[in-house]
Design an enzyme around this catalytic site. Structure first.
Site, PDB file in Angstrom:
ATOM      1  N   ASP A   1      33.191  17.054 -58.054  1.00 58.86           N
ATOM      2  CA  ASP A   1      31.550  16.622 -57.980  1.00 58.86           C
ATOM      3  C   ASP A   1      31.687  15.644 -59.133  1.00 58.86           C
ATOM      4  OD1 ASP A   1      29.149  16.891 -58.795  1.00 58.86           O
ATOM      5  OD2 ASP A   1      28.904  19.117 -58.726  1.00 58.86           O
TER       6      ASP A   1
ATOM      7  N   LYS B   1      20.135  12.851 -59.241  1.00 63.21           N
ATOM      8  CA  LYS B   1      20.547  12.746 -60.471  1.00 63.21           C
ATOM      9  C   LYS B   1      20.601  11.001 -60.629  1.00 63.21           C
ATOM     10  CE  LYS B   1      20.584  17.003 -60.789  1.00 63.21           C
ATOM     11  NZ  LYS B   1      21.595  17.929 -60.714  1.00 63.21           N
TER      12      LYS B   1
HETATM   13  C1  LIG Z   1      22.187  19.086 -59.828  1.00 57.05           C
HETATM   14  C2  LIG Z   1      23.441  19.128 -59.689  1.00 57.05           C
HETATM   15  C3  LIG Z   1      23.999  19.890 -58.452  1.00 57.05           C
HETATM   16  C4  LIG Z   1      23.098  20.132 -57.439  1.00 57.05           C
HETATM   17  O1  LIG Z   1      22.203  19.181 -56.874  1.00 57.05           O
HETATM   18  P1  LIG Z   1      20.904  19.609 -56.329  1.00 57.05           P
HETATM   19  O2  LIG Z   1      20.413  18.330 -55.672  1.00 57.05           O
HETATM   20  O3  LIG Z   1      19.941  20.238 -57.425  1.00 57.05           O
HETATM   21  O4  LIG Z   1      21.126  20.497 -55.181  1.00 57.05           O
HETATM   22  C5  LIG Z   1      25.543  19.945 -58.410  1.00 57.05           C
HETATM   23  N1  LIG Z   1      26.377  19.454 -59.314  1.00 57.05           N
HETATM   24  C6  LIG Z   1      25.986  18.966 -60.288  1.00 57.05           C
HETATM   25  C7  LIG Z   1      26.822  18.605 -61.491  1.00 57.05           C
HETATM   26  C8  LIG Z   1      24.629  18.983 -60.577  1.00 57.05           C
HETATM   27  O5  LIG Z   1      24.065  18.320 -61.913  1.00 57.05           O
END
Ligand SMILES: *Cc1c(COP(=O)(O)O)cnc(C)c1O
Length: 396
Positions: free
Chosen positions: A186, A211
């Protein structure tokens, strides 16, 4: 990959432009294909499209030209062979975990530092579908290495959220792949600007494009990127899980990506400056920033990150009470969840993103109730520091 030799900043600035020959007088930006369906033509044409003999589209859940273009850009930014666009980061995790575990047996191995939403998703999958999930502390290297060897797949988040702990991607990949498991990273927090997991052998990268990649705090989206070419099964998993996006959403994410490199330069400068400033403050007990915990963490940061980034967390000496007071006093910095927006954002993970964890699980993950997470934005640094200073003041 259009021009892999051009720098990331250049590729971002041109992201989403039309590939049509200039002699056709095309719009610079590809038109938005806001349609759920496509004309199939003759029966022979339809047969060619559905059999895959000829590239084409039938229905936008299966594929859409605007969405495909975003997939090409994201695969290119991470240096992958292909990408699948999803409706959220969580949908990306579900899709990547399903694809990586297909045909494998054993647990999904992960660690307590993953994002709270990912933790909740995996808990749900284990309760409803009996997905085996093993959450191991990478700091316990013996147990961690042993789990990697018997994993069906591995899900890593580095830097971890919100404590900014780093995991050596190359080392994890070597151990996991020896047992045949794929590694999913991730890369939402690091972003491809600061860390490129495919360089270290990761098999999959997922992002919440909500993000830093989109960067404007105005949409929810995600993607799954694969180092090797996507298979028909990977595409079938993506299509059938159904967390796909409309053309307009994909276009908006693409529009955000055009300024991604530029924004990251400012995020990185401001993140470093805020980290250094917080460390000097007498009210602050601890600051968590990638690669500042010990010599091993510094070594991992220097190896796999080009910059620690713009997300950090800190504890105040006054604990929960001081943290609540700090949040209530902020004027410029926004008290809100999420991260990676141009505006600085502050949140208390134990009361928001990590609320779904039990107090015990939070304790295992090392998240005290008074911890504050700060996503440092692109504002003028003196304005950010001024707001932090006035919010930390203990006299009214
Ligand atoms: C926000 C986030 C997610 C999930 O993403 P969404 O777009 O809110 O579903 C997954 N991993 C990390 C590290 C995040 O900051």
């Amino acid at each position: 990959m259009k021009h892999p030799l051009r720098s990331l900043a250049t590729r971002c600035a041109h992201a989403g432009s039309s590939d049509a020959p200039a002699s056709e007088n095309p719009p610079f930006h590809q038109a938005i294909a806001q349609s759920s369906l496509f004309r199939l033509g003759t029966s022979a044409d339809a047969e060619a499209i559905f059999s895959g003999e000829r590239p084409g589209h039938a229905y936008s859940r299966f594929g859409n030209p605007t969405v495909d273009q975003l997939a090409n850009t994201l695969a290119d930014l991470e240096g992958g062979s292909g990408a699948l666009i999803t409706s959220s980061g969580n949908a990306a995790i579900l899709c990547a975990v399903t694809a990586a575990m297909a045909g494998r047996s054993g647990p999904l191995v992960t660690h307590p530092g993953i994002y709270g939403g990912s933790f909740e998703l995996l808990k749900l999958l284990s309760e409803v579908y009996q997905l085996q999930v093993q959450s191991v502390d990478p700091g316990n290297s013996e147990q961690w290495n042993q789990s990697l060897t018997s994993a069906a797949a591995v899900l890593l988040e580095t830097p971890s959220n919100p404590l900014m702990g780093l995991i050596d991607i190359a080392e994890t990949v070597t151990r996991a792949q020896a047992g045949g498991a794929s590694v999913i990273v991730d890369n939402t927090v690091a972003t491809p600007y600061n860390q490129q997991p495919f360089k270290w052998g990761a098999d999959w990268i997922i992002h919440s494009t909500s993000k830093f990649l989109n960067g404007h705090s105005d949409l929810i989206g995600g993607c799954v990127i694969k180092r090797e070419p996507l298979t028909a099964r990977d595409r079938a998993i993506h299509k059938n899980l159904g967390g796909t996006v409309n053309a307009m959403e994909a276009w908006l994410a693409h529009r955000g990506i055009r300024t991604f490199a530029l924004r990251m330069q400012q995020h990185n400068l401001n993140g470093q400056a805020v980290f250094e400033w917080l460390q000097q403050r007498p009210e602050v007990a601890t600051v968590h920033y990638p690669g500042f915990r010990d010599a091993h963490q510094i070594q991992i940061r220097d190896k796999q990150m080009t910059h620690p980034g713009a997300l950090l967390s800190f504890e105040l000496k006054g604990g929960l009470e001081a943290a609540s007071r700090f949040l209530d006093r902020l004027k410029l910095i926004v008290h809100a969840v999420s991260l990676g927006g141009m505006e600085s954002l502050a949140t208390r993970p134990a009361g928001s993103s990590h609320r779904g964890m039990t107090p015990d699980a939070r304790q295992v993950a090392g998240i005290p109730d008074g911890l504050i997470r700060l996503s440092v934005g692109t504002e003028d640094i003196s304005d950010i520091l001024e707001d932090l200073a006035q919010a930390l003041e203990t006299s009214p």
